[in-house]
Design a protein around this motif. Structure first.
Motif, PDB file in Angstrom:
ATOM      1  N   UNK A 300      -0.563  15.698   6.909  1.00  0.00           N
ATOM      2  CA  UNK A 300      -0.062  16.955   7.273  1.00  0.00           C
ATOM      3  C   UNK A 300       1.436  16.791   7.847  1.00  0.00           C
ATOM      4  N   UNK A 301       1.965  15.721   8.003  1.00  0.00           N
ATOM      5  CA  UNK A 301       3.168  15.127   8.043  1.00  0.00           C
ATOM      6  C   UNK A 301       3.866  15.788   7.022  1.00  0.00           C
ATOM      7  N   UNK A 302       3.367  15.519   5.794  1.00  0.00           N
ATOM      8  CA  UNK A 302       4.092  15.959   4.521  1.00  0.00           C
ATOM      9  C   UNK A 302       4.138  17.402   4.386  1.00  0.00           C
ATOM     10  N   UNK A 354      -8.340   6.407  -3.922  1.00  0.00           N
ATOM     11  CA  UNK A 354      -7.049   7.052  -3.095  1.00  0.00           C
ATOM     12  C   UNK A 354      -6.515   6.261  -1.949  1.00  0.00           C
ATOM     13  N   UNK A 355      -7.822   5.561  -1.066  1.00  0.00           N
ATOM     14  CA  UNK A 355      -7.247   5.186   0.187  1.00  0.00           C
ATOM     15  C   UNK A 355      -6.350   4.116  -0.078  1.00  0.00           C
ATOM     16  N   UNK A 356      -6.721   2.967  -1.193  1.00  0.00           N
ATOM     17  CA  UNK A 356      -5.833   1.802  -1.604  1.00  0.00           C
ATOM     18  C   UNK A 356      -4.355   2.566  -2.042  1.00  0.00           C
ATOM     19  N   UNK A 357      -4.306   3.521  -2.456  1.00  0.00           N
ATOM     20  CA  UNK A 357      -3.004   3.917  -3.168  1.00  0.00           C
ATOM     21  C   UNK A 357      -2.142   4.546  -1.952  1.00  0.00           C
ATOM     22  N   UNK A 358      -2.843   5.131  -1.191  1.00  0.00           N
ATOM     23  CA  UNK A 358      -2.302   5.939   0.229  1.00  0.00           C
ATOM     24  C   UNK A 358      -1.606   4.824   0.972  1.00  0.00           C
ATOM     25  N   UNK A 359      -2.462   3.646   1.296  1.00  0.00           N
ATOM     26  CA  UNK A 359      -2.157   2.630   2.023  1.00  0.00           C
ATOM     27  C   UNK A 359      -0.634   1.936   1.583  1.00  0.00           C
ATOM     28  N   UNK A 360      -0.657   1.668   0.366  1.00  0.00           N
ATOM     29  CA  UNK A 360       0.633   0.819  -0.268  1.00  0.00           C
ATOM     30  C   UNK A 360       1.852   1.669  -0.121  1.00  0.00           C
ATOM     31  N   UNK A 361       1.379   2.894  -0.464  1.00  0.00           N
ATOM     32  CA  UNK A 361       2.744   3.992  -0.472  1.00  0.00           C
ATOM     33  C   UNK A 361       3.282   4.255   1.239  1.00  0.00           C
ATOM     34  N   UNK A 362       2.487   4.409   1.936  1.00  0.00           N
ATOM     35  CA  UNK A 362       2.663   4.528   3.371  1.00  0.00           C
ATOM     36  C   UNK A 362       3.474   3.345   3.823  1.00  0.00           C
ATOM     37  N   UNK A 363       2.987   2.064   3.562  1.00  0.00           N
ATOM     38  CA  UNK A 363       3.709   0.871   4.019  1.00  0.00           C
ATOM     39  C   UNK A 363       5.233   0.947   3.349  1.00  0.00           C
ATOM     40  N   UNK A 364       5.401   1.316   2.197  1.00  0.00           N
ATOM     41  CA  UNK A 364       6.525   1.183   1.310  1.00  0.00           C
ATOM     42  C   UNK A 364       7.532   2.341   2.092  1.00  0.00           C
ATOM     43  N   UNK A 365       7.108   3.514   2.180  1.00  0.00           N
ATOM     44  CA  UNK A 365       8.019   4.527   2.781  1.00  0.00           C
ATOM     45  C   UNK A 365       8.659   4.001   4.383  1.00  0.00           C
ATOM     46  N   UNK A 366       7.580   3.627   5.056  1.00  0.00           N
ATOM     47  CA  UNK A 366       7.689   2.948   6.405  1.00  0.00           C
ATOM     48  C   UNK A 366       9.050   1.805   6.377  1.00  0.00           C
ATOM     49  N   UNK A 367       8.756   0.965   5.304  1.00  0.00           N
ATOM     50  CA  UNK A 367       9.762  -0.169   5.198  1.00  0.00           C
ATOM     51  C   UNK A 367      10.919   0.420   4.603  1.00  0.00           C
ATOM     52  N   UNK A 368      11.052   1.287   3.899  1.00  0.00           N
ATOM     53  CA  UNK A 368      12.292   1.785   3.347  1.00  0.00           C
ATOM     54  C   UNK A 368      13.192   2.466   4.505  1.00  0.00           C
ATOM     55  N   UNK A 452      10.152   4.413  12.316  1.00  0.00           N
ATOM     56  CA  UNK A 452       9.647   4.474  11.188  1.00  0.00           C
ATOM     57  C   UNK A 452       8.014   3.875  11.197  1.00  0.00           C
ATOM     58  N   UNK A 453       8.089   3.056  12.466  1.00  0.00           N
ATOM     59  CA  UNK A 453       6.692   2.802  12.764  1.00  0.00           C
ATOM     60  C   UNK A 453       5.464   3.730  12.630  1.00  0.00           C
ATOM     61  N   UNK A 454       5.826   5.184  12.737  1.00  0.00           N
ATOM     62  CA  UNK A 454       4.683   6.150  12.415  1.00  0.00           C
ATOM     63  C   UNK A 454       4.038   6.008  11.170  1.00  0.00           C
ATOM     64  N   UNK A 455       4.853   5.639  10.080  1.00  0.00           N
ATOM     65  CA  UNK A 455       4.206   5.665   9.048  1.00  0.00           C
ATOM     66  C   UNK A 455       3.180   4.305   8.747  1.00  0.00           C
ATOM     67  N   UNK A 456       3.461   3.362   9.648  1.00  0.00           N
ATOM     68  CA  UNK A 456       2.736   2.141   9.738  1.00  0.00           C
ATOM     69  C   UNK A 456       1.386   2.528  10.597  1.00  0.00           C
ATOM     70  N   UNK A 457       1.526   3.524  11.566  1.00  0.00           N
ATOM     71  CA  UNK A 457       0.399   4.173  12.360  1.00  0.00           C
ATOM     72  C   UNK A 457      -0.628   4.782  11.520  1.00  0.00           C
ATOM     73  N   UNK A 458      -0.159   5.644  10.667  1.00  0.00           N
ATOM     74  CA  UNK A 458      -0.968   6.224   9.713  1.00  0.00           C
ATOM     75  C   UNK A 458      -1.528   5.402   8.707  1.00  0.00           C
ATOM     76  N   UNK A 459      -1.023   4.550   8.321  1.00  0.00           N
ATOM     77  CA  UNK A 459      -1.349   3.454   7.073  1.00  0.00           C
ATOM     78  C   UNK A 459      -2.523   2.653   7.845  1.00  0.00           C
TER      79      UNK A 459
END
Length: 512
Positions: A300-302, A354-368, A452-459
């Protein structure tokens, strides 16, 4: 194997019948209850990014936004009153879901949908005509009451009308309508933002009346489900409806199970008290944890704040709204994928993938974001980085929508026995709405402080919820709703809470 127990539906009970046009019609009409939920999710983030809306209702946020271009962009929308505009709806939906439980059980599922659509219609009119923040929030709360009623009744209605082997596909029609509502709202925001004179936000808010009219009028033409008719003491009407929706006269076995479920239901005078019994521990746990995990995934952030988030990341004007339209399109496509795979692949595989896909993408967004904005919140987002952020957000959204998005409503609606089904669904809705409220109220502040740590939090939460599914959620595809007790009885962990006396269906084999 953990989570691997299942009912052997191939060699066990399979009810005769087929997918009739009548069932398709009723499920499509009922699914439109998801439009009001989706439209509201999509519309709020768009209007809160519009300068005329902010100037009228939240001038302090407008000033923060103008200053943020030269300072900390993480904090430009950090305002509790602005967050209350979004979150107040979900607090109202939480309270309404408890009243909706009684309406759904005593009067039937269709009347709960009708009440939800009508209340949402009134809220839409009030929001479109709002002159001050108080009027705006009262309108939002009426929208919330409507959503509370619709979310209580629609998933249960769809699961009860659908044949067991297609229950997943038809139930996910609700999620598909939610995503269509989100996409429609984002397209409308993109268009109304161009209206000269600064009144586009009024059009966006008032057009919520359209999905409200669709479900309100549609509910008038919906029949009651056989389960609801039986629960309310109309056995012959239940038999006739069951014969009609299954398209066959050979309904004896399914009807007998409905009668047996009704006999148990008659002995339950206080479903809210009974749901706490030991034998329902598995279902109650899922009713609480699945909607909780669905919200702490960060989706729901998105959904709520996509335009706001994209503006924070350096997308300006129409670019932020257009990017949110792209994510809305991914939501719709992902829902279609889920509809056509859920009854073949099963619930567990979609959850885990779906969980694996969400994890990878959230870490990528937070890092970017970390690379470009660091902890100061000052920086630029070059075009290549911006494209990568949008890409990974879309990957995340796709992973969510065909797993936790769709299944977060499907699984709780199909696992409860008739005697506590309305209470169980009410718990699912209320937990969902409570944590939706928490995320909506806290996100912009969390973004300001966690950056940016918020995305790692959700991950991190995605890791927890995916692990939970792997060990504690059994497969429920193709299992008749009144046979679902056998799924829990055959599970390595939940079986310890269910005794032989709790199993009224002795004829179906359970494989560990």
């Amino acid at each position: 194997m953990a989570g691997g127990a299942f009912v052997d539906t191939a060699g066990g009970k399979q009810y005769p019948g087929k997918l009739t046009l009548y069932v398709v019609f009723t499920c499509v009409v009922a699914s439109t209850g998801g439009l009001i939920f989706g439209y509201d999710i999509g519309i709020s983030g768009g209007v809160t990014s519009m300068d005329p809306f902010l100037l009228k209702f939240f001038p302090e946020v407008y000033r923060q936004k103008q200053a943020a271009s030269k300072s900390n962009q993480y904090c430009q929308y950090d305002n509790q009153l602005l967050q209350a505009f979004t979150s107040s709806l979900y607090l109202a939906a939480l309270v309404a879901s408890f009243f909706a439980s009684t309406v759904t059980r005593v009067l039937g599922r269709k009347w709960s949908m009708l009440a939800g659509g009508f209340t949402f219609l009134v809220g839409a009119a009030l929001n479109g005509a709002a002159q001050n923040v108080a009027m705006l929030i009262v309108g939002r709360m009426l929208l919330g009451v409507g959503i509370g009623f619709a979310n209580q009744s629609v998933p249960v209605y769809l699961s009860e009308m659908a044949p067991a082997h297609l229950r997943g596909m038809l139930n996910i029609g609700f999620q598909l309508m939610i995503t269509i509502g989100i996409l429609a709202a984002e397209l409308i925001n993109y268009g109304t933002n161009k209206i000269k004179g600064g009144h586009g936000w009024r059009v966006s808010l008032a057009l919520a009346a359209v999905p409200a009219v669709i479900i309100t009028v549609g509910a008038l033409f919906l029949p009651d489900t056989p389960n609801s008719l039986m629960e309310r003491g109309h056995p012959e009407a239940s038999r006739r409806m069951l014969r009609r929706i299954r398209g066959t006269d050979d309904i004896g076995e399914e009807y007998a199970d409905l009668v047996a479920a009704r006999e148990i239901s008659k002995q339950v005078q206080h479903p809210w008290r009974n749901i706490l019994m030991r034998k329902y521990r598995a279902q109650l746990t899922m009713a609480v944890l699945i909607p909780f995990f669905q919200q702490v995934s960060g989706i729901n952030v998105i959904n709520f704040y996509a335009p706001v988030l994209f503006e924070t990341l350096g997308f300006r004007g129409d670019a932020s709204l257009l990017s949110s339209v792209m994510t809305g399109g991914v939501l719709v496509l992902g829902s279609v994928v889920s509809m056509f795979t859920v009854d073949r692949l099963g619930r567990r595989k979609l959850f885990l993938q779906g969980g694996a896909q969400m994890l990878v993408s959230q870490i990528a967004v937070g890092t970017l974001i970390a690379v470009r904005f660091g902890t100061s919140g000052v920086g630029e987002m070059p075009r290549g980085y911006a494209a990568a952020v949008v890409l990974f957000i879309c990957v995340y959204v796709a992973g969510f929508v065909w797993s936790w998005g769709a299944l977060g409503w499907l699984v709780p609606s199909e696992i409860f026995p008739l005697e506590i089904r309305s209470a169980g669904q009410s718990i699912t809705v209320s937990v969902n709405m409570f944590f939706t409220f928490v995320i909506a109220q806290a996100f912009l502040t969390m973004l300001c402080h966690m950056k940016f740590g918020l995305f790692y939090f959700f991950a991190g939460w995605v890791v927890v919820m995916t692990t939970f599914v792997a060990f504690f959620l059994p497969e429920t595809k193709n299992v008749p709703m009144e046979e679902m007790v056998l799924v829990w009885k055959g599970h390595w962990f939940w079986s310890r809470f269910i005794g032989d006396a709790d199993d009224i269906h002795a004829g179906v084999s359970v494989i560990a």
